[in-house]
Scaffold this active site. Structure first.
Site, PDB file in Angstrom:
ATOM      1  N   HIS A   1     -23.442  -2.577  16.067  1.00  0.00           N
ATOM      2  CA  HIS A   1     -23.686  -3.775  16.878  1.00  0.00           C
ATOM      3  C   HIS A   1     -24.833  -3.501  17.852  1.00  0.00           C
ATOM      4  O   HIS A   1     -24.932  -2.411  18.427  1.00  0.00           O
ATOM      5  CB  HIS A   1     -22.455  -4.141  17.706  1.00  0.00           C
ATOM      6  CG  HIS A   1     -21.328  -4.732  16.917  1.00  0.00           C
ATOM      7  ND1 HIS A   1     -21.389  -4.969  15.559  1.00  0.00           N
ATOM      8  CD2 HIS A   1     -20.094  -5.136  17.314  1.00  0.00           C
ATOM      9  CE1 HIS A   1     -20.242  -5.499  15.165  1.00  0.00           C
ATOM     10  NE2 HIS A   1     -19.439  -5.613  16.215  1.00  0.00           N
TER      11      HIS A   1
ATOM     12  N   ARG B   1     -23.612 -13.103  14.299  1.00  0.00           N
ATOM     13  CA  ARG B   1     -23.376 -12.191  13.176  1.00  0.00           C
ATOM     14  C   ARG B   1     -24.684 -12.004  12.417  1.00  0.00           C
ATOM     15  O   ARG B   1     -25.385 -12.976  12.116  1.00  0.00           O
ATOM     16  CB  ARG B   1     -22.315 -12.776  12.244  1.00  0.00           C
ATOM     17  CG  ARG B   1     -21.811 -11.793  11.213  1.00  0.00           C
ATOM     18  CD  ARG B   1     -20.947 -10.701  11.811  1.00  0.00           C
ATOM     19  NE  ARG B   1     -19.635 -11.180  12.236  1.00  0.00           N
ATOM     20  CZ  ARG B   1     -18.761 -10.446  12.906  1.00  0.00           C
ATOM     21  NH1 ARG B   1     -19.056  -9.199  13.257  1.00  0.00           N
ATOM     22  NH2 ARG B   1     -17.591 -10.943  13.266  1.00  0.00           N
TER      23      ARG B   1
ATOM     24  N   CYS C   1     -15.014  -4.881  20.496  1.00  0.00           N
ATOM     25  CA  CYS C   1     -16.062  -3.903  20.202  1.00  0.00           C
ATOM     26  C   CYS C   1     -17.333  -4.162  21.016  1.00  0.00           C
ATOM     27  O   CYS C   1     -17.961  -3.221  21.529  1.00  0.00           O
ATOM     28  CB  CYS C   1     -16.369  -3.880  18.710  1.00  0.00           C
ATOM     29  SG  CYS C   1     -16.634  -5.503  17.977  1.00  0.00           S
TER      30      CYS C   1
ATOM     31  N   LYS D   1     -13.969 -13.611  24.898  1.00  0.00           N
ATOM     32  CA  LYS D   1     -13.404 -12.268  25.046  1.00  0.00           C
ATOM     33  C   LYS D   1     -14.296 -11.395  25.919  1.00  0.00           C
ATOM     34  O   LYS D   1     -13.814 -10.653  26.784  1.00  0.00           O
ATOM     35  CB  LYS D   1     -13.241 -11.607  23.671  1.00  0.00           C
ATOM     36  CG  LYS D   1     -12.144 -12.172  22.800  1.00  0.00           C
ATOM     37  CD  LYS D   1     -12.204 -11.509  21.420  1.00  0.00           C
ATOM     38  CE  LYS D   1     -11.293 -12.183  20.421  1.00  0.00           C
ATOM     39  NZ  LYS D   1     -11.455 -11.615  19.055  1.00  0.00           N
TER      40      LYS D   1
ATOM     41  N   GLY E   1     -17.589  -5.677  11.592  1.00  0.00           N
ATOM     42  CA  GLY E   1     -16.719  -6.159  12.658  1.00  0.00           C
ATOM     43  C   GLY E   1     -15.746  -7.210  12.179  1.00  0.00           C
ATOM     44  O   GLY E   1     -14.742  -7.498  12.844  1.00  0.00           O
TER      45      GLY E   1
ATOM     46  N   SER F   1       0.818  -1.222   0.000  1.00  0.00           N
ATOM     47  CA  SER F   1       0.000   0.000   0.000  1.00  0.00           C
ATOM     48  C   SER F   1       0.848   1.267   0.000  1.00  0.00           C
ATOM     49  O   SER F   1       0.326   2.360   0.235  1.00  0.00           O
ATOM     50  CB  SER F   1      -0.932   0.003   1.216  1.00  0.00           C
ATOM     51  OG  SER F   1      -1.821  -1.085   1.180  1.00  0.00           O
TER      52      SER F   1
ATOM     53  N   ASN G   1     -20.017   0.096  15.860  1.00  0.00           N
ATOM     54  CA  ASN G   1     -18.876  -0.721  16.264  1.00  0.00           C
ATOM     55  C   ASN G   1     -17.544  -0.208  15.726  1.00  0.00           C
ATOM     56  O   ASN G   1     -16.488  -0.442  16.330  1.00  0.00           O
ATOM     57  CB  ASN G   1     -19.067  -2.178  15.807  1.00  0.00           C
ATOM     58  CG  ASN G   1     -19.309  -2.299  14.318  1.00  0.00           C
ATOM     59  OD1 ASN G   1     -20.330  -1.833  13.804  1.00  0.00           O
ATOM     60  ND2 ASN G   1     -18.387  -2.923  13.599  1.00  0.00           N
TER      61      ASN G   1
END
Length: 331
Positions: free
Chosen positions: A230, A223, A118, A202, A149, A28, A303
């Site tokens: 979210h 999801r 998040c 998490k 996410g 990049s 999120n």
């Protein structure tokens, strides 16, 4: 996606930096990214010398953070990392500024500060003021997490599948394990031995580290076919009585929270309405009569903002405000 959002928020909030540098992989090199009304050319992360740089915000995944964050930290640069790599390291503070700002002072052990997951970030902004008032015993949360996410490729997959279904193309899952368009998938990250997923783990572990190790939390992470934003359905059991009216009043005054809770059609916030906003929105606040001292909430947040980029920038602001980093000239 988070990196672009970090640059946008730094500019929006007039972060006091003398210079902002965009780093990326060699592939990049020279690519242009926006920073307010300026354009930055990406520089090569491999060749960059972090000495003399005060702060680095990493938003490139765990592998990149694992390799380069310690190098930046060793050069004297304070690293704010968005990946999960350092979150549970006992020598790395895991920070949500509205929840545990004072813990940021522990950054010096490794010169690294971790940004939480998040879903954890938006949840704990809401739980903290309620915990201070009535002490939380147990939390049951179901998340409804947008595809952003999981990154740009995931968002592209939702777009491609949605478009394809209307012309009778068979969906071909690549980023996700099953079709995401017009579907929900109860699976985020890898499965663990106990049947939970790493995303769910998490939330449990980070809640204990950030807020209170005595809180019991169980999560189901899902999801959903939403691009950004979210949502979470949250059930809380407290040690002390706390009714919905008092909870509503507490959350109206809580930093980072915005209560939109009318018991009528449309009197709540959905993910599409939170996009681009800094706040975490709370709706559907009501007593749960099936347990003693129970409460139900609906929590929604962008999120990419509070869940990642905004929280990272708030940590950077915290370092400036607490005198760990000298403010520049908002260059």
């Amino acid at each position: 996606m988070v990196g672009h959002e970090v640059l946008s928020i730094l500019a929006e909030r007039l972060f006091p930096a003398d210079e902002v540098i965009a780093l990326a992989s060699r592939n990049s090199l020279g690519r242009e990214v926006s920073y307010g009304d300026k354009t930055l050319k990406c520089r090569d992360l491999d060749q960059f010398d972090f000495a003399g740089t005060d702060l680095a915000i990493f938003a490139a995944g765990g592998d990149i953070s694992e390799k380069y964050a310690p190098l930046a930290a060793k050069a004297g640069c304070i690293v704010i990392d968005n990946s999960s790599k350092f979150r549970l390291d006992p020598d790395v503070p895991l920070i949500i500024p509205e929840v545990n700002a004072a813990a940021v002072d522990g950054y010096a052990k490794r010169n690294i500060i971790a940004n939480p997951n998040c879903s954890t970030a938006q949840l704990l902004v809401v739980l903290k003021p309620l915990h201070d008032r009535a002490k939380i015993k147990r939390v049951v949360v179901a998340t409804y997490q947008s595809v952003s996410g999981a990154g740009k490729e995931a968002a592209d997959e939702l777009f491609t599948q949605t478009k394809g279904i209307f012309v009778n193309d068979e969906p071909s899952p690549e980023k996700f394990t099953k079709q995401i368009a017009f579907n929900v998938i109860p699976h985020i990250d890898v499965f663990l031995d106990d049947g939970s997923t790493k995303e769910e783990f998490k939330m449990v572990a980070e809640t204990k580290k950030i807020l209170d190790p005595t809180i019991k939390l169980t999560a189901t992470a899902v999801r959903v076919p939403v691009f950004v934003g979210h949502a979470e359905a949250v059930n809380i059991e407290f040690e002390e009585p706390l009714d919905d009216e008092e909870a509503r009043a507490i959350l109206r005054e809580a930093p980072g929270c915005l209560v939109v809770d009318k018991r009528e059609d449309g009197g709540y916030v959905t993910p599409v309405e939170c996009v681009g906003d800094f706040a975490t929105f709370i709706s559907r606040i009501r007593t749960d009569s099936t347990v003693e001292n129970g409460l139900n909430l609906w929590v929604v947040s962008d999120n990419l903002r509070k869940g990642a980029a905004l929280n990272a920038v708030q940590i950077a602001e915290l370092l400036v405000n607490r005198g760990h980093v000298k403010a520049g000239d908002s260059a």
